[in-house]
Design an enzyme around this catalytic site. Sequence first.
Site, short mmCIF file in Angstrom:
data_model
loop_
_atom_site.label_atom_id
_atom_site.label_comp_id
_atom_site.label_asym_id
_atom_site.label_seq_id
_atom_site.Cartn_x
_atom_site.Cartn_y
_atom_site.Cartn_z
N LYS A 107 0.79 -1.17 -0.03
CA LYS A 107 -0.01 -0.10 -0.05
C LYS A 107 1.03 1.54 0.10
O LYS A 107 0.27 2.29 -0.17
CB LYS A 107 -1.05 -0.12 1.14
C1 LIG Z 1 -4.94 -4.40 1.43
C2 LIG Z 1 -3.93 -5.56 1.46
C3 LIG Z 1 -4.24 -6.69 0.56
C4 LIG Z 1 -5.46 -6.36 -0.39
O1 LIG Z 1 -5.41 -5.79 -1.27
P1 LIG Z 1 -6.40 -5.26 -2.40
O2 LIG Z 1 -6.01 -4.15 -3.36
O3 LIG Z 1 -7.45 -4.59 -1.31
O4 LIG Z 1 -7.11 -6.37 -2.96
C5 LIG Z 1 -3.42 -7.95 0.65
N1 LIG Z 1 -2.55 -8.05 1.33
C6 LIG Z 1 -2.37 -7.17 2.22
C7 LIG Z 1 -0.96 -7.31 3.09
C8 LIG Z 1 -3.05 -5.82 2.39
O5 LIG Z 1 -2.62 -4.84 3.32
#
Ligand SMILES: *Cc1c(COP(=O)(O)O)cnc(C)c1O
Length: 444
Positions: A107
């Site tokens: 993220k």
């Molecule tokens: C947010 C997150 C996901 C999911 O990602 P999306 O884009 O919402 O599908 C998967 N793994 C981790 C560690 C995350 O923080």
Amino acid sequence: MQLYSTKHQSPDVSLEEAIFRGLPPDNGLYMPTSIPTLPQTFWDNVENLSLQEIAFEIAYALIGEDVPADAVKALIDKAIDFTAPLVEVEEDTYCLELFHGPSMAFKDFGARFMAALMSYFLQKSEKQIHILVATSGDTGGAVAQGFYQTPNIDVTILYPSGKVSDIQEKQLTTLGANVRALEVAGTFDDCQALVKQAFLDKELSGQFSLASANSINIARLIPQAFYYVNAYAQLKKKGLAKELVISVPSGNFGNLSAGIIAWRMGMPVKQFIAATNVNKVVPEYLKSGIYEPISPSLSTISNAMDVGNPSNFPRMQALFGNDLAQMQKMLTGYFYSDTETRSAMRLVYERTGYVICPHTAVAYLGLKDYTKTLEESVTGVFLSTAHYAKFLDVVEEVIGEQPIPERLSALLDKEKQATQISTDYEAFKQNLIEAFSSSNADVE
Ligand SMILES: *Cc1c(COP(=O)(O)O)cnc(C)c1O
């Protein structure tokens, strides 16, 4: 870049409007009216480009009408100042490590790019923007780090007390400056409800400029296309000869949507795998054509993917022209229980010594189950969305004690600074008004 709403009941907007609004008034999602294909010369030469050079080409093709080339370059250099290496874990099986940014989860790409882009647009005005975001864990850390010390922007993060890991809590509560944490005596849903009510509150929005930073913002999606193409470039450099299969551990499906955008821009991919935990809405949809949200979502050890109604799903549909058959051609879904997830973490560790977090294990399983169905061999990539140390309790339970990176262990000694609040909206609103009034005053 022009953007339309996936519900088609709101006017098209510019990039600037889309990122500050977040959602169109009809509650659809903003999507680019066209997605450019990158020229063949780019694909022919991609293995000689760095992550930052690839990021520039993709971003400039998408937002070049809105932001001049030198500014695009500057914001990429600022936002994407870390790597995304591809690690060969088994033969023809690569892990794409997306956890080398400041919060050690993928993220960071979205949050840092969004912060840099907002900051670019805000330079022109004297406006102060207040970001409000609810987090169940990883979003908060990435947003806190991404917007830390960004001029003209302050951030308020709401998190459910006792329901995020120690490391995640420290990532939200130890920065200070323009980042404020509110510890809510309630659940993630309560946090989200408070934020939602604040956005609907005319008195607040009349007085202050509020903005959201959650994964439905188009500014978070664009930079996630960078690392798919960078992975392809790294494989091409190694002499990739087989077709490419990419498995994405998914919750709200922003990450996978960005992969599909990379494919639409011309990246050769045989198949994407939509890998989920038991919140299996999308794998079920791919099989049956019936979309059935799960409410409330189910709790699992891959908790950043505990999503019962994926917010980016309409975007995925739009990317396939709202045609299920087209989607099924490119996407295969698999879902896994916590027991299967734990076994995969153990298996990979015992076979290779490589440690993966529960989300990454779900992607690994999806890749293996899909490649088993093929007659030919392919090159498989599974995305690692977080460093294992962010989910240390599960990792230690499954495979025993593991080292914690310096960056995370240093956090544990820092002092938490958070304001405790209840789920009462009026009290929350008063808290916001006081904080916003003083940050506006700082600017003047
Ligand atoms: C947010 C997150 C996901 C999911 O990602 P999306 O884009 O919402 O599908 C998967 N793994 C981790 C560690 C995350 O923080």
